[in-house]
Write a protein that holds these residues in place. Sequence first.
Motif, PDB file in Angstrom:
ATOM      1  N   TYR A  73     -13.979 -14.663  10.002  1.00  0.00           N
ATOM      2  CA  TYR A  73     -15.311 -14.888  10.576  1.00  0.00           C
ATOM      3  C   TYR A  73     -15.297 -16.354  10.916  1.00  0.00           C
ATOM      4  O   TYR A  73     -15.840 -16.710  11.887  1.00  0.00           O
TER       5      TYR A  73
ATOM      6  N   ALA B 186     -13.367  -1.704  12.612  1.00  0.00           N
ATOM      7  CA  ALA B 186     -14.237  -1.470  11.477  1.00  0.00           C
ATOM      8  C   ALA B 186     -13.841  -1.580   9.988  1.00  0.00           C
ATOM      9  O   ALA B 186     -14.786  -2.044   9.258  1.00  0.00           O
TER      10      ALA B 186
ATOM     11  N   ASP C 207     -16.152  12.968   8.193  1.00  0.00           N
ATOM     12  CA  ASP C 207     -15.503  11.705   7.707  1.00  0.00           C
ATOM     13  C   ASP C 207     -15.334  11.539   5.917  1.00  0.00           C
ATOM     14  O   ASP C 207     -15.228  10.854   5.563  1.00  0.00           O
TER      15      ASP C 207
ATOM     16  N   SER D  99      -9.764  -1.522   3.969  1.00  0.00           N
ATOM     17  CA  SER D  99     -11.106  -2.500   3.560  1.00  0.00           C
ATOM     18  C   SER D  99     -10.764  -3.397   2.397  1.00  0.00           C
ATOM     19  O   SER D  99     -11.632  -4.416   2.197  1.00  0.00           O
ATOM     20  N   ASN D 100      -9.991  -2.939   1.437  1.00  0.00           N
ATOM     21  CA  ASN D 100      -9.502  -4.178   0.500  1.00  0.00           C
ATOM     22  C   ASN D 100      -8.465  -5.014   0.676  1.00  0.00           C
ATOM     23  O   ASN D 100      -7.956  -5.791  -0.044  1.00  0.00           O
TER      24      ASN D 100
ATOM     25  N   LYS E 125      -6.975  -8.305   1.497  1.00  0.00           N
ATOM     26  CA  LYS E 125      -7.634  -9.606   1.310  1.00  0.00           C
ATOM     27  C   LYS E 125      -6.902 -10.712   1.920  1.00  0.00           C
ATOM     28  O   LYS E 125      -7.513 -11.702   2.349  1.00  0.00           O
TER      29      LYS E 125
ATOM     30  N   TYR F  85      -5.546   2.297   4.030  1.00  0.00           N
ATOM     31  CA  TYR F  85      -7.144   1.779   4.014  1.00  0.00           C
ATOM     32  C   TYR F  85      -7.238   0.548   3.719  1.00  0.00           C
ATOM     33  O   TYR F  85      -6.880  -0.221   2.816  1.00  0.00           O
TER      34      TYR F  85
ATOM     35  N   MET G  14     -10.705  -8.397  13.865  1.00  0.00           N
ATOM     36  CA  MET G  14     -12.151  -8.434  14.173  1.00  0.00           C
ATOM     37  C   MET G  14     -12.691  -7.280  14.574  1.00  0.00           C
ATOM     38  O   MET G  14     -13.729  -7.051  14.150  1.00  0.00           O
TER      39      MET G  14
ATOM     40  N   ILE H 248      -4.128   2.039  -0.632  1.00  0.00           N
ATOM     41  CA  ILE H 248      -5.172   0.825  -0.414  1.00  0.00           C
ATOM     42  C   ILE H 248      -4.283  -0.371  -0.230  1.00  0.00           C
ATOM     43  O   ILE H 248      -3.465  -0.732  -0.951  1.00  0.00           O
TER      44      ILE H 248
ATOM     45  N   ARG I 224     -12.319  -6.094   6.763  1.00  0.00           N
ATOM     46  CA  ARG I 224     -13.443  -7.041   6.598  1.00  0.00           C
ATOM     47  C   ARG I 224     -13.436  -8.256   7.266  1.00  0.00           C
ATOM     48  O   ARG I 224     -12.208  -8.533   7.237  1.00  0.00           O
ATOM     49  N   THR I 225     -14.351  -8.746   7.491  1.00  0.00           N
ATOM     50  CA  THR I 225     -14.457 -10.029   8.256  1.00  0.00           C
ATOM     51  C   THR I 225     -14.127 -11.311   7.246  1.00  0.00           C
ATOM     52  O   THR I 225     -14.148 -12.391   7.749  1.00  0.00           O
ATOM     53  N   THR I 226     -14.093 -10.990   5.913  1.00  0.00           N
ATOM     54  CA  THR I 226     -14.033 -12.133   4.950  1.00  0.00           C
ATOM     55  C   THR I 226     -12.380 -12.280   4.649  1.00  0.00           C
ATOM     56  O   THR I 226     -12.324 -12.969   3.631  1.00  0.00           O
TER      57      THR I 226
END
Lengths: 371, 383, 503
Positions: free
Chosen positions: B178, B124, B25, B97-98, B100, B95, B121, B34, B127-129
């Motif tokens: 979420y 992984a 990984d 993860s960022n 928004k 990617y 959801m 990104i 993000r859930t935000t």
Amino acid sequence: MNKREITAKQVIAAITFFLAGSSLVAGGTSMAQQDSWISIVLAFLATIPMTWVYSEILLFSPKRDLYDAAVFAAGKPAAKILCALYAVYALYVGALVIRIFSEFIHIVNMLETPIISITAAMMLSCIYLSTKRLYVLGRVAKFTLPFLFLSISITIIFSLKDMDIINLLPVLYNNTKPVIKTAVVLIAIPFGETVICMPMFAGVEHQEKIFPIFFKGLFLGFLFLLAANLRNTLVLGYSASLFDFPSYEAVSVISIGDFFTRIEVFIGINLLLAGFIKICVSIYSSCFYLSKAFGYDDYVKLSAPCGLIIITLGILAHSNSAEMFSWLNYHPFYSLPFQVVIPLILFIIGKIKQHSLKAGGSAAAGRQAAS
Amino acid sequence: MAKLKKILSAVLCAAMAMHLTGCWDYHEIEMYSIVSGIAVDKGQNGYKYHVTIEYLNISGDINENQNKALTVEADGDTVFDAERESLKKNDKKFYFSNCKILLISEDIAGDGLKQLLDWFMRDAELRTTIEVVVSKEKTAGEILHAQSKNQDPIAFQIKNIISDASYFDAAGQSLQLYEIVDILNTPGEEVSLPGIRLKNDNGVTSLELMPNAVFKSGRLIGWLSDEQSKYYMFARDRINGGIIVTGMSPGKNDIALEIFKNRTYITPIVEGSKVTVRLDVETTAGYAEENSNQNYLDMYGIAAVEKRADATLKEGITDVISAVTKQYGSDIFGFGKAVYDKYPSVWEKLSQSGGNPLGKMNFEVNTNVKIINTAVTSRKGGD
Amino acid sequence: MQVKNSDDFTDIKVPFKELELNINYIKNIFAGDETIIARYVSSPYNAKMRFCLVYTDGMVNNKLLNDDVICPLLKYRFAENGEEDTIGTIASNATFSNSAEKTADMEEITQGIVYGDTALFADGCQSALMLNTKGWATRGITEPESERVLRGPREGFTESILENLSMLRRKIRTPDLKMEFMTFGRRTKTKTCICYIKSLANDGILNELKQRLKKVDIDGVLDSNYISEIIRDSPYVPIKTVGSTERPDIVAAKLLEGRIAMFVDGSPVVLTVPHLFIEHFQSDEDYYINYYFASIGRLLRIMAFFLSISLPAIYLSLVSFHQEMLPTALLISISSSRQGVPFPSALETLLMLVVFETLREAGARMPGIMGQTLSIVGALVIGQAAVNAKLVSAPIIIVVSLMAICGLMVVRLKGFSIICRFFLILASCVLGLYGYLMGILVILVLLFSMTSFGVPIMPDVYARDFQDYKDIYIRYTWKGMIKRPVFLSKDPVRQSTGGKKNG
């Protein structure tokens, strides 16, 4: 084997870790949804008498040695068989834990890494810890316990602003059955699993009372589980029961300013620490039982083979994570004999024997006085 | 023999250590694109989804502005499928993860959120935000394509607008992923998401936050008006700032109060078969502007102004509740949940007897605006 | 007579009565060593009284020898018929030397001669008189370079064991302070001394130390490390289990805590046992300055050690495994500074670490004047130029420099932290932060399983209440440190009255 190699506080820390090691996973708690904290409380209350039974069983032996206690209660052959059975159980618990944790790492962070590698790396350090004897396990557990509590308190403080007390409502509406069911699952994992911690007491000072140690460890672990569960439910609401790893998701919501965000991996490694200790306790237990069952003097040499068995068992036990998580709900049928039935039988037989011995002893004394 | 044993065990150890040399990984950070935002539209050519991905174009030159964004689009039968399809058009892996912002078009929102949000959801990396916003343009993708006046990625701009909104506008607030999932699975509560659209002023494109959309069972069924959206926020207890515009006489809006703090308590009251939901709105505000020739504070006193503000607020909140009840029958206020939390059996009766449970409730709105200061002047200038 | 072995004279007595034969015998032993001087003297009043002084040139104080030995010897009027016990008479009547011991032991005589004593042989005596005439050039007492303090005593040990012992004796003036001499080194015959305070030292530890010292068999002892490596616990682990210091105040403080010190002649470094891990972070200055500052300093040192082993590993995990943990702005800036860098992050980190260690090692072994050049070249090469040339990315330079600064704060753990650092980097290359945690766990297990002379080296193992923590992570006030560290001392109470006298 060096007796008295571990102090009471270290055992408490180890038991706490042992319980906290499971808080990473929702496991059975998803059924009860917002009432899962009630299930935790119920499971805790139900486990207290069982730990009392465990302590009483240990007291049959002056050396606090489980094997001796079993020999006293059930005779030598039966004790050997029991030890072998418990060794298998301890191995299985270890396998389940290592599988859950490597599954967690695999799904959340390391999708491309084969599970076997994660498992092997974890087991490598666990075996290293186990070969250093029990007292190192106790010391490491006692040293790292404050960090575990610190981290959970920090996450709770930081997620206060995301919490909503309404997420806990309504309490126990149309929901008593799942709550009880969940409580039973929770007794099987992790509360009842404390039966595996019994061999550790062979290393504790003999003056120490067993039940208070057991209870303190259980209580601290319970506090940890309850706090983590409440935090998850209060932050995530319904979603808490949706995720396989709710603690991880609840912490990922934390955001203080724009910088203090994304701390969930730290929680991951913190919980991993608990997993480590739990696996090591399992290894120790299985080594202890095995060495008793087959009459070895030293348990330490068995830890590497036991570790390898745990890896294999962990990989073979379940074919995927979904199957594993649904299996957790059937876990009680498998583990209750070990956690409740066998200890109860041992306890009752032992008590009767103790009683008759005492009666016999006093009768003999009486005869002596008469003559 | 002992030596052979040693050598053998060393070889075995080395062989087992091979397991650990993978670095599977291990990914270099610069090998990722990104992603800053995703827009989902109805697909073309028989595909279900059309996904537009906005990602950052990072160059090695430190002196250059790093926040330039590019977009890429693809179709697919699922969101994930479309995402993978879009990889073909990009040299680096995306990617997430960022990421928004999730922008959804009106027709996708009309199809329902539950099916759409599953991947977001489940994955992984996401993000859930992540914030979810509904596009008021024809497609959600064109918002991400827009050339706005500043160079920042559109998704980051939207994120900033949204997070500022709760402090300045008292309108249009989004929900994080979420929270949406939580609401979708809660009886007696419906989702309401803000809209966004492009605005073209003299050839300069900018973004504008729109009033909230109303969902029912996860499907978009309509929009609130500006005014409704604001009072909806009051009813929902999501006010962190903003202003209340009121006046001393009806129809004349010449006083602006700046909200410092607001708290709305929702209390269900059950009396026999009658269900009443009481809203207690506690607002702390400052006297910010008085756009008139008179001196209201001297003429009427602060208490009178407070009373007027109370009335305005009460009217607004009552209006939006009754309007939503009549027009959409969707419980975006979460009143049903409030009843369910306290009186689950009553809620059961309400929701099972058919029809719109919101319509069977009575509402009582109590407002209490408290003016704690009059900014830096206590008297009107020129007096 | 055949000399058995160059360094084995055990149980050989002075063989002859005749002076010349004895001197020849001695000269035979030291054949090839021209620094051995034999000076014949005969009494002017009695020609029969002939003596010979044997000593090593350069090891004796010439003035002392002339004034206190030769001069009174020549002036003394011996009995006409010769003395019954010439050596005894000289010892009691004809020398000013403070130490004059009669011996016939050849071992003792040769030892004395090579250690600066003078052997006085007399004609007709089958024994010799050993006179203390030691006198050689030694270094003055200076502050040790490696253990400077801002506030506190500035004396440091020298290479002379007796001087060192006197420094210690001056600090602890109690008959309870015991000093036991031993000799090590088959060839060097190095004097060592075990010091402890009898009523405080733990007997178990003392016996253990003596047991281990008995087993020492070594050719030569040039520094205390020769011995400490042989007697230490877990000899293959890069953590010290025997303490060492050059400062008398530190040794005195450790003796007062119940530890045992060991002086080795020829080395200013004194060993103390047992040595706990936390002692790496304790400085003598902690006890000389305000306890708030001392505690902050100590906590900082612990943090610095942790950072110095972890920073590169954590950076590597964040950048290559857990990008989701980086805030967006940081992610963008790291990503942009890594654009165009040819090496993968892991290799880059390892490379920079090797460069740093090289620079450090070069700086440590380099004459002072060239150090300046080194720092300029080093800073230029690994700093600005490497980043501009896109050989390495800027964040890694920051990480490595931060790590270096942290590492310099705990110099005493230098070796251990280098090894930990590389170990943790390898661990995080495999499994990111999870690998890092496993690495940390392995290090923890190692630390917790180690003992120094029967005492676990991690203080948390035996700490039971707050009193035991008062001198571990923080330095509490002297008033409050009522007890000595447990496990170490027989007498646990340091001061029962809170630092004040009763009455």
